[in-house]
Structure formats: structure tokens, C-alpha cells
Design a protein around this motif. Structure first.
Motif, short mmCIF file in Angstrom:
data_model
loop_
_atom_site.label_atom_id
_atom_site.label_comp_id
_atom_site.label_asym_id
_atom_site.label_seq_id
_atom_site.Cartn_x
_atom_site.Cartn_y
_atom_site.Cartn_z
N UNK A 216 -0.57 73.76 -19.13
CA UNK A 216 -1.39 74.70 -18.37
C UNK A 216 -2.13 75.67 -19.28
N UNK A 217 -1.43 76.21 -20.27
CA UNK A 217 -2.06 77.15 -21.19
C UNK A 217 -3.19 76.47 -21.96
N UNK A 218 -2.95 75.25 -22.40
CA UNK A 218 -4.00 74.51 -23.12
C UNK A 218 -5.26 74.39 -22.27
N UNK A 219 -5.08 74.10 -20.99
CA UNK A 219 -6.23 73.97 -20.09
C UNK A 219 -6.93 75.30 -19.87
N UNK A 312 -14.03 79.01 -15.54
CA UNK A 312 -14.39 80.42 -15.43
C UNK A 312 -15.87 80.56 -15.10
N UNK A 313 -16.23 81.60 -14.37
CA UNK A 313 -17.63 81.87 -14.07
C UNK A 313 -18.41 82.12 -15.35
N UNK A 314 -19.60 81.55 -15.40
CA UNK A 314 -20.48 81.82 -16.51
C UNK A 314 -20.25 81.01 -17.76
N UNK A 315 -19.29 80.09 -17.76
CA UNK A 315 -19.00 79.33 -18.98
C UNK A 315 -19.58 77.92 -18.95
N UNK A 316 -19.79 77.38 -17.75
CA UNK A 316 -20.25 76.00 -17.65
C UNK A 316 -19.18 74.98 -17.95
N UNK A 317 -17.94 75.43 -18.06
CA UNK A 317 -16.83 74.51 -18.36
C UNK A 317 -16.02 74.27 -17.09
N UNK A 318 -16.15 73.09 -16.54
CA UNK A 318 -15.38 72.69 -15.37
C UNK A 318 -14.86 71.28 -15.57
N UNK A 319 -13.87 70.91 -14.78
CA UNK A 319 -13.36 69.56 -14.85
C UNK A 319 -12.54 69.26 -16.08
N UNK A 320 -12.00 70.30 -16.70
CA UNK A 320 -11.16 70.09 -17.89
C UNK A 320 -9.76 69.68 -17.45
N UNK A 321 -9.19 68.74 -18.17
CA UNK A 321 -7.83 68.29 -17.90
C UNK A 321 -7.11 68.04 -19.21
N UNK A 389 -13.63 63.45 -15.91
CA UNK A 389 -12.94 64.61 -16.47
C UNK A 389 -13.28 64.83 -17.94
N UNK A 390 -13.12 66.06 -18.36
CA UNK A 390 -13.27 66.43 -19.78
C UNK A 390 -11.86 66.63 -20.33
N UNK A 391 -11.37 65.66 -21.10
CA UNK A 391 -9.99 65.69 -21.56
C UNK A 391 -9.83 66.56 -22.80
N UNK A 392 -8.77 67.36 -22.80
CA UNK A 392 -8.40 68.14 -23.99
C UNK A 392 -6.97 67.81 -24.36
N UNK A 393 -6.71 67.76 -25.64
CA UNK A 393 -5.36 67.44 -26.12
C UNK A 393 -4.55 68.70 -26.34
N UNK A 394 -3.29 68.62 -26.06
CA UNK A 394 -2.39 69.69 -26.46
C UNK A 394 -2.34 69.72 -27.99
N UNK A 395 -1.85 70.78 -28.60
CA UNK A 395 -1.85 70.89 -30.07
C UNK A 395 -0.80 69.97 -30.70
N UNK A 396 -1.03 68.66 -30.57
CA UNK A 396 -0.04 67.68 -31.00
C UNK A 396 -0.28 67.16 -32.41
N UNK A 397 -1.32 67.66 -33.10
CA UNK A 397 -1.66 67.11 -34.41
C UNK A 397 -0.77 67.66 -35.52
N UNK A 398 0.47 67.92 -35.20
CA UNK A 398 1.43 68.42 -36.17
C UNK A 398 2.82 67.88 -35.83
#
Length: 442
Positions: A216-219, A312-321, A389-398
Motif C-alpha cells: 500500500x505504501x509503495x502505491x 492525487x489531484x493535479x498529478x496525472x497519475x492514476x491506475x497505479x498498481x 494498469x501502471x505497474x510499480x515494483x516494491x523495493x525488491x532490488x536488494x
């Protein structure tokens, strides 16, 4: 330590970050890869560590897959080992078993957050040379990225998972309200319906001190334009965007749009409240659609809709998962490496991917299947909209991901409970991340 060609494994190397041990009984990697590349022609048996796969029509999906594989390979028999029900519990249990050099399970189903940890600790076979050159063209780029560590691939795709915003379409229609397009609008809409007495909770999500909150925090951070780690894997959490994300989490509970008990909620808890009719909105993974739509188990069946998450309003970022899901890993200590690798490839192939679209309440990993006949016939909007969707990864690169995750979810939970201000939560998370990345966190 990591596996290397022509290097003998000690069988007891400690991976301090993940709390795992590596060991393959002193076997040479080239020999292991040669064994894994050869599909057995003689009778063979293998075991598959697999958790319950959500079913769309009541079938045991894992059994359907095993039967399909055995039809193709009549001389190979596959037995299930029932895995645990949570990602963290599974990770701990399977890591402990493999660290001792156990040859079973031969193949194990693991979270998409595992490859770096398990590759770093030599608990998974590097499989990139065992896959066709164009293999990854059929799958999302984010999946290959999360499956890799230092240029090697440690997991074979099975199914993905994405998060959505579920909503009570009947209640929105009753009050003449549209589906919110931003978090700010969701807050306002929730209060209107709550004040009418038509719902207890406005927004249900997951804020327990677990991996659930990390997702949730990552999103929320991605919604605001903030990141956890930079491209070099260093702590990057800071600034107004990060505070905006933490402020939203605090506002949900402060304005009572979210019940304070959300600080103890994992996915199953929030889903249970929603299907019982106690919430207007729900953030959850794709499987929640099947469960909430089941008329025998859900009080809101037929009354729900699902859309990509707002921003968020004004960011143009929607549909993130958050990019989620499960992949198959091959145990380097397996005595049936050829059969194990063939089974992992089979699960990633079109036959099983189409079976998942038809029978399972999950999102097939193969991109082309998402627009296929089985996916359309399912009528599942989480499958049909997955490609949007716009996929984002959790900070797993460690390899220190468990500690990194804890560094995020611990202060975030305190912010949700009102025990830390959003600014203090961001500072605490940043310091915790730095400690975790140095390998000094518990």
C-alpha cells in the motif's frame, strides 16, 4: 553467496539480509544446469509446493494443472505439497527447508518479491539459460525485472496480481455520486455516504505491520511521485511528495473514513468487511473480485464495481498498481531437475495460462492471454483491465528486502494510528531504510 559456474557451494553460507542459508550440497552449477536442461525420458517424480489458487468455478486449480502436465508427460508424476496461506509464512518455511539442502520440493511457488533474496542465497536455480531467447517477450517487463538479480533470472512466471479500487455501485447510484477519480474525491464521497448511515466505513485497505502495508505504501508513494529506492538501490524516500502520501494515510483514519482497526488489517480482513457490506470502497488484489461476486459468500454480490486505483489531484497519475503475483522457482537441490524445469516452463506456457484465465481467479502472466477468448468469457474486469494498469515494483532490488519492507511498514503503521506525524513517519522510514540497506537491521 550466489551460485557461480565451476564454483563449489559451501552449503552453509549465511545471507544476513534475508535471514536465509544457502546450500546445494557442494554441486557444481554447470552440472545442475545441464541436468535441468534435459527433460527425463524415463519415469520420474517431482513435488510442487503450492498454495491454494483462487478458483473461479470451484475446481482445485493446482490439480487441473497437474493433470494437464501429466497428459503431456505420462512418465512424470507430480505430487502437491500444500504451502502456507501467507507470503511471509511461506517464505520463512520454504527458506528453512531449502537451507538444509532438502531435495524437496522440486518446484515451489513463490511471491514475486522473492527472487533477489532467494537468488542471493542460492536457494533458487538461475534459469535464464533454460528459457528460449524470446521467452520474456510474452510477459510484462515488470515481471522480468522482479524475477532477476545481478543479470540472472531466478523465477519462471505463473500468474500476476494487481490491485484495484472496488466500490458499491448501488450506494453511489443512490446518492447520485460518481466513482472517485482522485483520493481527495474519495474522501469527500466517503463522508457523504457515511453520514447518511448507509455504510460504516468509507475506505477499506490494509495497514497492519506486515508486507501488506508495504504494498500500500509503495502505491501511495507512486501516486504522489515519490520513490523508496533510487536506481542504485539507495534510500530515496524524502520530500513533499513522500509526505503527501503519508499524510493521506493519516487522513483516512483521522477523518474516520477508514476505521482505526485498519491498522490491524491484512487483505483477508479488509475483504471480509467489504463482502459483509461494511464498506463503500476497498483497495485489494484482483482475487477479491471473485470472492466479492460469489452470491453464496458475499452480501454485496451483484452490487459492486471495480476500477483502477485513483491518484492525487493535479498529478496525472492514476491506475497505479503494485506488481504482484506468484512464480515458480526450481530447487537447486532437486533430484529431478529436468522434470522440475519442464514443469515450471509448462506452467508459464499458453495451455496453463489459458486454463488460469478460464478456471482461476487470478491474472494470467502471459500478456496475450489477457485479451483471449477465455479471459473475455470470464467477464472478470480485473483480468480484462490488467493491461491498462501502471505497474510499480516494491523495493525488491536488494537481498535485504524483508528489512527494507519492515522499515517502511513500521513507521507507516504508526502514522495510520496517529502516533507519528506524516513528516516524522517519512524521516523514520528513511533512517530505517538506510540501516536496512547496510545489513544492520533485524
Amino acid at each position: 553467496m550466489s551460485l557461480r559456474r565451476r564454483a563449489l557451494l559451501t552449503g552453509a553460507a549465511t545471507a544476513a539480509a534475508a535471514g536465509l542459508l544457502s546450500g546445494c550440497g557442494g554441486k557444481d552449477l554447470d552440472d545442475l544446469l545441464a541436468q535441468a536442461a534435459a527433460v527425463p525420458k524415463k519415469p520420474a517424480r517431482l513435488t510442487w509446493w503450492v498454495s491454494e489458487i483462487p478458483s473461479r468455478r470451484g475446481s482445485v486449480v493446482a490439480d487441473l494443472i497437474i493433470r494437464a502436465f501429466e497428459r503431456r508427460h505420462s512418465h512424470i508424476r507430480v505430487s502437491k505439497i500444500n504451502a502456507l496461506s501467507t507470503s511471509d509464512g511461506n517464505r520463512s518455511a520454504i527458506a528453512t527447508q531449502l537451507a538444509g539442502g532438502s531435495p524437496q520440493p522440486d518446484v515451489y511457488l513463490g511471491d514475486t518479491t522473492w527472487p533477489v533474496q532467494f537468488g542471493h542465497s542460492s536457494l533458487a536455480l538461475p534459469v535464464e539459460t533454460l528459457l528460449p531467447r524470446d521467452f520474456w517477450d510474452a510477459y510484462p517487463a515488470a515481471l522480468r525485472s522482479s524475477s532477476s538479480y545481478r543479470g540472472s533470472v531466478y523465477a519462471v512466471p505463473f500468474f500476476t496480481d494487481s490491485t484495484y479500487l472496488y466500490y458499491r455501485k448501488d450506494l453511489l447510484a443512490k446518492h447520485g455520486l460518481r466513482v472517485p477519480r482522485s483520493w481527495e474525491e474519495l474522501l469527500r464521497t466517503s463522508r457523504v455516504v457515511q453520514q447518511s448511515g448507509d455504510t460504516q466505513a468509507g475506505f477499506l485497505w490494509q495497514a497492519a505491520v506486515t508486507e501488506s502495508l508495504t504494498a500500500n505504501v509503495t502505491e501511495f508513494l507512486a501516486d504522489a511521485g515519490a520513490t523508496v529506492l533510487d536506481e542504485q538501490g539507495r534510500a530515496a524516500l524524502s520530500g513533499a511528495a513522500a509526505e503527501r502520501a503519508f499524510s493521506l494515510m493519516a487522513e483516512f483514519t483521522a477523518r474516520r473514513v477508514t476505521p482505526r482497526t485498519v491498522a490491524t488489517y491484512q487483505e483477508s480482513d479488509s475483504q471480509a468487511a467489504f463482502v459483509d457490506g461494511r464498506g463503500l470502497f476497498l483497495r485489494n488484489w484482483s482475487y477479491a473480485w471473485v470472492n466479492a461476486s460469489n452470491p453464496t459468500a458475499s452480501h454485496v454480490s451483484g452490487k459492486i464495481g471495480v476500477v483502477p486505483r485513483p491518484g492525487f489531484e493535479g498529478t496525472g497519475r492514476q491506475g497505479i498498481s503494485c506488481a504482484g503475483g506468484w512464480s515458480n522457482f526450481v530447487n537447486p537441490s532437486s533430484q529431478a531437475l529436468g522434470a522440475a524445469m519442464e514443469f515450471a516452463r509448462f506452467c508459464a506456457g499458453e495451455e496453463v495460462q489459458r486454463l488460469l484465465a478460464r478456471e482461476a481467479g487470478v491474472i494470467p502472466a502471459m500478456t496475450s492471454v489477457l485479451g483471449g477468448r477465455e479471459a473475455r468469457a470470464s467477464g472478470d474486469p480485473t483480468v480484462l483491465r490488467a493491461a491498462d494498469l501502471r505497474l510499480v515494483s516494491r523495493p525488491v532490488q536488494t537481498p535485504y528486502y524483508p528489512q527494507v519492507s519492515k522499515a517502511l511498514y513500521t513507521p507507516a503503521n504508526a502514522v495510520v494510528r496517529g502516533d507519528l506525524s506524516p513528516a516524522a513517519g517519512v524521516r523514520a522510514a528513511r533512517e530505517g531504510l538506510r540501516t536496512a540497506l547496510e545489513g544492520n537491521a533485524l
